[in-house]
Motif scaffolding. Structure first.
Motif, mmCIF file in Angstrom:
data_model
loop_
_atom_site.group_PDB
_atom_site.id
_atom_site.type_symbol
_atom_site.label_atom_id
_atom_site.label_comp_id
_atom_site.label_asym_id
_atom_site.label_seq_id
_atom_site.Cartn_x
_atom_site.Cartn_y
_atom_site.Cartn_z
ATOM 1 N N ILE A 121 0.852 -1.181 0.000
ATOM 2 C CA ILE A 121 0.000 0.000 0.000
ATOM 3 C C ILE A 121 0.891 1.237 0.000
ATOM 4 C CG2 ILE A 121 -1.950 1.165 1.061
ATOM 5 C CD1 ILE A 121 -2.438 -1.772 0.128
ATOM 6 N N SER A 122 0.935 1.901 -1.124
ATOM 7 C CA SER A 122 1.719 3.119 -1.280
ATOM 8 C C SER A 122 0.793 4.317 -1.081
ATOM 9 C CB SER A 122 2.395 3.137 -2.653
ATOM 10 O OG SER A 122 3.184 4.286 -2.830
ATOM 11 N N SER A 123 0.873 5.304 -1.970
ATOM 12 C CA SER A 123 0.112 6.539 -1.800
ATOM 13 C C SER A 123 0.328 7.395 -3.040
ATOM 14 C CB SER A 123 0.612 7.290 -0.559
ATOM 15 O OG SER A 123 0.142 8.613 -0.521
ATOM 16 N N VAL A 124 -0.542 8.407 -3.203
ATOM 17 C CA VAL A 124 -0.231 9.464 -4.165
ATOM 18 C C VAL A 124 1.151 10.042 -3.845
ATOM 19 C CG1 VAL A 124 -0.879 11.790 -4.905
ATOM 20 C CG2 VAL A 124 -2.629 10.040 -4.650
ATOM 21 N N GLY A 125 1.487 10.068 -2.543
ATOM 22 C CA GLY A 125 2.786 10.556 -2.100
ATOM 23 C C GLY A 125 3.948 9.685 -2.530
ATOM 24 N N GLY A 126 3.660 8.539 -3.146
ATOM 25 C CA GLY A 126 4.728 7.726 -3.711
ATOM 26 C C GLY A 126 5.135 8.169 -5.098
ATOM 27 N N LYS A 127 4.403 9.144 -5.643
ATOM 28 C CA LYS A 127 4.687 9.671 -6.976
ATOM 29 C C LYS A 127 4.927 11.176 -6.970
ATOM 30 C CE LYS A 127 4.060 5.789 -9.269
ATOM 31 N NZ LYS A 127 5.169 5.100 -9.966
ATOM 32 N N ILE A 128 4.313 11.887 -6.021
ATOM 33 C CA ILE A 128 4.416 13.345 -5.951
ATOM 34 C C ILE A 128 4.778 13.740 -4.529
ATOM 35 C CG2 ILE A 128 3.169 15.531 -6.169
ATOM 36 C CD1 ILE A 128 1.358 14.176 -8.191
ATOM 37 N N ALA A 129 5.791 14.595 -4.379
ATOM 38 C CA ALA A 129 6.215 15.044 -3.051
ATOM 39 C C ALA A 129 5.897 16.528 -2.897
ATOM 40 C CB ALA A 129 7.702 14.789 -2.846
ATOM 41 N N MET A 130 4.760 16.818 -2.281
ATOM 42 C CA MET A 130 4.372 18.211 -2.053
ATOM 43 C C MET A 130 5.099 18.762 -0.825
ATOM 44 S SD MET A 130 0.301 18.011 -2.961
ATOM 45 C CE MET A 130 -0.012 16.679 -1.806
ATOM 46 N N ALA A 131 5.039 20.073 -0.642
ATOM 47 C CA ALA A 131 5.685 20.703 0.505
ATOM 48 C C ALA A 131 5.188 20.078 1.798
ATOM 49 C CB ALA A 131 5.392 22.204 0.509
ATOM 50 N N THR A 132 6.091 19.804 2.710
ATOM 51 C CA THR A 132 5.917 19.180 4.026
ATOM 52 C C THR A 132 5.676 17.673 3.950
ATOM 53 O OG1 THR A 132 3.504 19.348 4.405
ATOM 54 C CG2 THR A 132 4.860 21.327 4.890
ATOM 55 N N TYR A 133 5.581 17.123 2.749
ATOM 56 C CA TYR A 133 5.394 15.678 2.611
ATOM 57 C C TYR A 133 6.724 14.955 2.403
ATOM 58 C CZ TYR A 133 0.282 15.983 2.247
ATOM 59 O OH TYR A 133 -1.050 16.184 2.511
ATOM 60 N N GLY A 134 7.844 15.666 2.516
ATOM 61 C CA GLY A 134 9.132 15.071 2.199
ATOM 62 C C GLY A 134 9.424 13.755 2.907
ATOM 63 N N PRO A 135 9.319 13.698 4.252
ATOM 64 C CA PRO A 135 9.617 12.431 4.927
ATOM 65 C C PRO A 135 8.677 11.301 4.518
ATOM 66 C CG PRO A 135 9.697 14.262 6.465
ATOM 67 C CD PRO A 135 9.129 14.808 5.201
ATOM 68 N N TYR A 136 7.373 11.572 4.548
ATOM 69 C CA TYR A 136 6.392 10.540 4.206
ATOM 70 C C TYR A 136 6.539 10.116 2.745
ATOM 71 C CZ TYR A 136 1.807 8.352 3.469
ATOM 72 O OH TYR A 136 0.786 7.480 3.148
ATOM 73 N N ALA A 137 6.604 11.099 1.841
ATOM 74 C CA ALA A 137 6.745 10.774 0.422
ATOM 75 C C ALA A 137 8.059 10.034 0.167
ATOM 76 C CB ALA A 137 6.671 12.042 -0.419
ATOM 77 N N GLY A 138 9.107 10.397 0.887
ATOM 78 C CA GLY A 138 10.370 9.698 0.720
ATOM 79 C C GLY A 138 10.234 8.205 0.986
ATOM 80 N N THR A 139 9.497 7.862 2.037
ATOM 81 C CA THR A 139 9.298 6.434 2.343
ATOM 82 C C THR A 139 8.466 5.758 1.265
ATOM 83 O OG1 THR A 139 7.270 6.776 3.683
ATOM 84 C CG2 THR A 139 9.405 6.923 4.816
ATOM 85 N N LYS A 140 7.471 6.477 0.735
ATOM 86 C CA LYS A 140 6.590 5.878 -0.264
ATOM 87 C C LYS A 140 7.268 5.776 -1.634
ATOM 88 C CE LYS A 140 3.058 5.078 2.387
ATOM 89 N NZ LYS A 140 2.636 3.688 2.695
ATOM 90 N N PHE A 141 8.091 6.775 -2.000
ATOM 91 C CA PHE A 141 8.887 6.650 -3.223
ATOM 92 C C PHE A 141 9.764 5.398 -3.123
ATOM 93 C CE2 PHE A 141 7.461 10.693 -4.489
ATOM 94 C CZ PHE A 141 8.035 11.102 -5.687
ATOM 95 N N ALA A 142 10.380 5.214 -1.973
ATOM 96 C CA ALA A 142 11.250 4.050 -1.783
ATOM 97 C C ALA A 142 10.460 2.747 -1.838
ATOM 98 C CB ALA A 142 11.988 4.172 -0.446
ATOM 99 N N LEU A 143 9.242 2.749 -1.268
ATOM 100 C CA LEU A 143 8.401 1.553 -1.308
ATOM 101 C C LEU A 143 8.041 1.200 -2.752
ATOM 102 C CD1 LEU A 143 6.772 -0.544 0.373
ATOM 103 C CD2 LEU A 143 4.838 1.047 0.229
ATOM 104 N N GLU A 144 7.764 2.217 -3.560
ATOM 105 C CA GLU A 144 7.444 1.976 -4.971
ATOM 106 C C GLU A 144 8.647 1.354 -5.693
ATOM 107 O OE1 GLU A 144 4.724 3.136 -7.060
ATOM 108 O OE2 GLU A 144 3.493 4.196 -5.581
ATOM 109 N N ALA A 145 9.830 1.895 -5.448
ATOM 110 C CA ALA A 145 11.030 1.370 -6.104
ATOM 111 C C ALA A 145 11.307 -0.062 -5.659
ATOM 112 C CB ALA A 145 12.224 2.269 -5.784
ATOM 113 N N MET A 146 11.186 -0.304 -4.356
ATOM 114 C CA MET A 146 11.400 -1.659 -3.846
ATOM 115 C C MET A 146 10.403 -2.634 -4.473
ATOM 116 S SD MET A 146 10.080 -4.055 -1.517
ATOM 117 C CE MET A 146 9.123 -3.187 -0.271
#
Length: 298
Positions: free
Chosen positions: A136-161
């Motif tokens: 279960i990823s998120s829209v944040g796994g594709k787009i990193a809006m302001a203040t979403y850096g930490p959360y989106a970072g984990t989800k970008f990594a989850l998508e790559a993994m």
């Protein structure tokens, strides 16, 4: 076409509330026996039902992960493992400058490393059963809006993994699917907003001057979008499809925001910055109404 649900196990992490709990109920109704990972006894009592067996599971706890693997491999009815649903997650919307490095590590422990640990523990069983992994990823796994850096970072990594894992295990009969929800009404948003307020209170005066209006706007925007978002049951239905489809897609989106992801990939970064800043503007305190003069991080 769908796979049979007769006498099969489904493991769901983060099943105390929200999408995880809704998915546990959905899969139980479809006849699967669900091992629902929760962190507290009261959550176990709340979710226990026909075909739903709660297990105390903190995915950062190696002993509890080993206990889960033993429960699956030593199932009294020798049921095969149909799917592992990696749903556990934490979120905090906070500027990168003020999110302590240990807090970064803690978020990655839950949102990425914990999932990897559970996958490693259950993958031999999934290979044996020809099951699948649903992350279960998120829209944040594709787009990193302001203040979403930490959360989106984990989800970008989850998508790559997930992409790498899919290519590694496909020859062995295991399918890997990513779910990308947009706005869904869950309890996680309330916890994320509470975390943001705590972090805001801990900022230096200079940091509050820089980011106070931004944090307020992001939280207000998130709360407004989630109120109009889909119920957790809608996400559960998509996850159930990913589990039961004989030939699932590699990715499923949930909600309008997620469906627009392909469009955003066609836009220049600077244009996206302006779009996101403009979307935040109505939620800004009046004294911070010039946020659009500052670019949004991507």
């Amino acid at each position: 076409m769908t796979v049979s649900s007769e006498n099969e196990l489904v493991v769901i992490t983060g099943a105390s509330t929200g999408i995880g709990a809704a998915t546990a109920r959905e899969m139980a109704q479809r006849g699967f026996h669900v091992l629902a990972g929760v962190r507290r006894d009261r959550d176990a009592d709340a979710i226990r039902a026909a075909n739903v067996e709660p297990l105390i599971l903190d995915i950062t706890n190696s002993d509890q992960i080993r206990a889960l693997a033993s429960r699956v491999s030593e199932d009294p009815q020798r049921r095969p493992l149909r799917a592992l649903v990696n749903n556990a997650a934490v979120q905090a919307n906070v500027p990168i400058e003020v999110f302590g490095i240990e807090q970064w590590r803690d978020m990655f422990e839950v949102n990425l490393f914990g999932h990897v640990a559970v996958i490693q523990a259950l993958l031999p069983t999934l290979i044996e059963s020809g099951g699948r992994v649903v992350n279960i990823s998120s829209v944040g796994g594709k787009i990193a809006m302001a203040t979403y850096g930490p959360y989106a970072g984990t989800k970008f990594a989850l998508e790559a993994m997930s992409d790498s894992l899919r290519r590694e295990v496909a020859p062995h009969g295991v399918q890997v699917v990513v779910i990308e929800p947009g706005a869904v009404r869950t309890e996680m948003l309330g916890r994320a907003i509470a975390n943001a307020h705590e972090l805001l209170a801990a900022m230096t005066p200079e940091q509050r001057h820089r980011y106070g209006g931004l944090v307020h706007a992001v939280n207000a925007q998130a709360e407004a979008s989630t109120k109009s978002g889909l119920p957790a049951e809608a996400a559960a239905a998509v996850i159930a499809k990913a589990i039961t489809a004989r030939k699932p897609r590699t990715r499923y989106t949930v909600g309008r925001e997620a469906a627009l992801l392909p469009v955003t990939r066609l836009l220049p970064d600077r244009l996206l910055d302006r779009i996101f800043a403009a979307a935040l503007r109505p939620h800004l305190p009046k004294e911070n109404a010039r946020l659009d003069s500052a670019p949004t991080r991507r």
